[in-house]
Design an enzyme around this catalytic site. Sequence first.
Site, PDB file in Angstrom:
ATOM      1  N   LYS A 190       1.449  -1.439   0.263  1.00 18.03           N
ATOM      2  CA  LYS A 190       0.019   0.433   0.237  1.00 18.03           C
ATOM      3  C   LYS A 190       1.037   0.968   0.131  1.00 18.03           C
ATOM      4  O   LYS A 190       0.770   2.022  -0.749  1.00 18.03           O
ATOM      5  CB  LYS A 190      -0.563   0.370   1.195  1.00 18.03           C
ATOM      6  N   ASP A 235      -6.103  -0.051   0.671  1.00 21.38           N
ATOM      7  CA  ASP A 235      -6.370  -0.822   2.205  1.00 21.38           C
ATOM      8  C   ASP A 235      -7.574  -1.764   2.554  1.00 21.38           C
ATOM      9  O   ASP A 235      -7.994  -1.767   1.424  1.00 21.38           O
ATOM     10  CB  ASP A 235      -6.293   0.382   2.704  1.00 21.38           C
TER      11      ASP A 235
END
Length: 166
Positions: free
Chosen positions: A131, A149
């Site tokens: 991420k 996420d």
Amino acid sequence: MPSNKFDDSSVLSREQVISVFERFKSENPAPKTELIATNNYTLLVSVVLSAQATDKSVNKATESLYKIADTPQKILSLGEGNLISYIKSIGLYKSKAKHIIELSKILISEFDSKIPDNLEDLIKLPGVGRKTANVVLNVLFNKPTMPVDTHLLRNTTKIGLAQGST
């Protein structure tokens, strides 16, 4: 509306996916990060700090930090203990401080203090997962990446943009 099952019938068609992304682009044609950074290095540090924290809390904690330490060498000179004093208002600050010190060492020794522009090198840095790497690649290098996420993962399956749970 697609079902919550993870089968092919729950995924939108290619045309529907394109339509969704066209709507996203129409609503926000030039998305920007909320993180305030003075350079590429401080953006990387801010993204590492933002894990399980709000961008607002990271910006507040780093405002005074980046005035005195905005390069890997300056962070190393500051030291882990002093770094902690700046970021202690952010969750997981002890482990994040260790990660930032270690990634700073690696950036200096292996990348001439420059931020790598590829996923493979970024995820080798302590505290940098997929991420974080994708945020950096998108924001700094304009690469067409999408940081994922838990919120995005959960919602994309519900609306049919993706299937699966990983």
